[in-house]
Scaffold this motif. Structure first.
Motif, short mmCIF file in Angstrom:
data_model
loop_
_atom_site.label_atom_id
_atom_site.label_comp_id
_atom_site.label_asym_id
_atom_site.label_seq_id
_atom_site.Cartn_x
_atom_site.Cartn_y
_atom_site.Cartn_z
N MET A 184 28.40 2.60 5.43
CA MET A 184 29.57 3.03 6.20
C MET A 184 29.13 3.24 7.65
O MET A 184 28.02 3.71 7.90
N ILE A 185 30.00 2.91 8.58
CA ILE A 185 29.68 3.05 10.00
C ILE A 185 30.77 3.89 10.66
O ILE A 185 31.96 3.61 10.51
N VAL A 186 30.31 4.93 11.38
CA VAL A 186 31.23 5.81 12.09
C VAL A 186 30.76 5.95 13.53
O VAL A 186 29.61 6.34 13.78
N HIS A 187 31.63 5.62 14.46
CA HIS A 187 31.36 5.78 15.88
C HIS A 187 32.02 7.09 16.32
O HIS A 187 33.21 7.30 16.07
N ILE A 188 31.24 7.94 16.98
CA ILE A 188 31.77 9.18 17.53
C ILE A 188 31.92 8.97 19.03
O ILE A 188 30.98 8.55 19.71
N ARG A 189 33.09 9.30 19.53
CA ARG A 189 33.37 9.17 20.97
C ARG A 189 33.79 10.53 21.50
O ARG A 189 34.71 11.16 20.98
N HIS A 190 33.09 10.98 22.52
CA HIS A 190 33.31 12.31 23.10
C HIS A 190 34.17 12.19 24.35
O HIS A 190 33.93 11.34 25.20
N GLU A 191 35.17 13.03 24.44
CA GLU A 191 35.93 13.21 25.67
C GLU A 191 35.95 14.69 25.99
O GLU A 191 36.07 15.53 25.08
N ILE A 192 35.81 15.00 27.26
CA ILE A 192 35.90 16.39 27.73
C ILE A 192 37.28 16.52 28.38
O ILE A 192 37.52 15.94 29.44
N PRO A 193 38.20 17.22 27.73
CA PRO A 193 39.61 17.21 28.17
C PRO A 193 39.86 18.03 29.44
O PRO A 193 40.48 19.08 29.41
N SER A 194 39.33 17.51 30.56
CA SER A 194 39.56 18.15 31.85
C SER A 194 39.34 17.13 32.96
O SER A 194 38.37 16.37 32.92
N ASP A 195 40.21 17.15 33.94
CA ASP A 195 40.02 16.26 35.10
C ASP A 195 38.80 16.66 35.91
O ASP A 195 38.30 15.88 36.71
N ALA A 196 38.31 17.88 35.70
CA ALA A 196 37.12 18.35 36.41
C ALA A 196 35.84 18.12 35.62
O ALA A 196 34.76 18.51 36.07
N ALA A 197 35.93 17.49 34.47
CA ALA A 197 34.74 17.25 33.64
C ALA A 197 33.72 16.42 34.42
O ALA A 197 34.11 15.48 35.11
N PRO A 198 32.44 16.74 34.28
CA PRO A 198 31.43 15.97 35.01
C PRO A 198 31.25 14.55 34.47
O PRO A 198 30.75 13.67 35.17
N PHE A 199 31.65 14.32 33.22
CA PHE A 199 31.55 13.01 32.59
C PHE A 199 32.47 12.98 31.39
O PHE A 199 33.06 13.98 31.02
N PHE A 200 32.63 11.78 30.78
CA PHE A 200 33.50 11.59 29.60
C PHE A 200 34.92 12.09 29.83
O PHE A 200 35.55 12.67 28.94
N PRO A 228 38.81 11.92 29.89
CA PRO A 228 39.76 11.16 29.10
C PRO A 228 40.33 9.97 29.89
O PRO A 228 40.71 10.11 31.05
N GLY A 229 40.35 8.82 29.24
CA GLY A 229 40.91 7.63 29.84
C GLY A 229 40.00 6.92 30.83
O GLY A 229 40.36 5.86 31.34
N SER A 230 38.83 7.48 31.10
CA SER A 230 37.93 6.86 32.07
C SER A 230 37.10 5.76 31.42
O SER A 230 36.88 5.76 30.21
N GLU A 231 36.64 4.84 32.25
CA GLU A 231 35.74 3.79 31.76
C GLU A 231 34.45 4.39 31.20
O GLU A 231 33.92 3.92 30.21
N GLY A 232 33.96 5.45 31.82
CA GLY A 232 32.74 6.10 31.37
C GLY A 232 32.83 6.69 29.98
O GLY A 232 31.81 6.86 29.30
N ALA A 233 34.03 7.01 29.52
CA ALA A 233 34.22 7.57 28.19
C ALA A 233 34.29 6.50 27.10
O ALA A 233 34.32 6.82 25.92
N GLU A 234 34.28 5.24 27.51
CA GLU A 234 34.34 4.14 26.54
C GLU A 234 32.99 3.96 25.83
O GLU A 234 31.93 4.17 26.43
#
Length: 183
Positions: free
Chosen positions: A46-62, A64-70
């Motif tokens: 089984m394969i599971v990909h975990i994708r992290h988003e930090i739900p804030s426009d002030a987040a230093p990375f990840f 939401p909706g950014s290319e960096g979070a892909e």
């Protein structure tokens, strides 16, 4: 049916050169993760990909909706592979990961990804606490330089410290070649 799942934690664009939160040796870690992913696909794990988003426009990375979070193309999911969104370092916290694994009869986890000192550590410890047998492939994980109490700690030392803390108590810690030989 397999009882093993490969969990790819946060192998996302922001961690690579040119991203918002670059990690040391992320390309090499992702290459090893891609090798393990290819093997897992061939063996039917089984394969599971975990994708992290930090739900804030002030987040230093990840952000939401950014290319960096892909998820990085080196380990991009294909049809039929689970992708689970998380908002905290522990991949089990407030996600469907545990229920998904349980519904597939999974008891063994192989963890790869980033960051060694944050999400890999938190996820490995939580998995062990939930009763999973955990393997961490250390050269398919990456860390970042850190600082504490005015002491600069290079990424290689951070990585080694966290892998040594997981090894034995929370996980079997191995390298990519040894993991593939054992499968």
């Amino acid at each position: 049916m397999t009882d093993t799942a490969l969990i790819l934690v946060d192998i996302q664009k922001d961690y690579f050169d040119g991203g918002r939160w670059t990690l040391s040796k992320m390309d090499q870690a992702a290459d090893n993760a891609a090798t393990i992913l290819d093997h897992a696909r061939k063996t039917g794990d089984m394969i599971v990909h975990i994708r992290h988003e930090i739900p804030s426009d002030a987040a230093p990375f990840f952000r939401p909706g950014s290319e960096g979070a892909e998820i990085h193309p080196k380990v991009a999911p294909i049809d039929g592979e689970e992708v689970i969104l998380k908002h905290k370092p522990n991949s089990f916290l407030n996600t469907r990961l545990h229920d998904t694994l349980a519904s597939h009869g999974i008891s063994n986890l192989v963890l790869v990804g980033a960051m060694s000192q944050m999400c890999i550590d938190a996820t490995a410890r939580a998995a062990a606490d939930l009763g999973y047998k955990v393997t961490v492939v250390h050269d398919a994980c990456a860390a970042r330089d850190a600082e504490f109490d005015e002491v600069a700690v290079p990424a290689a030392i951070v990585h080694a410290a966290f892998m040594s803390g997981l090894s034995g108590t929370y996980a079997t810690v191995t390298d990519c070649a040894s993991h593939l030989e054992a499968k």
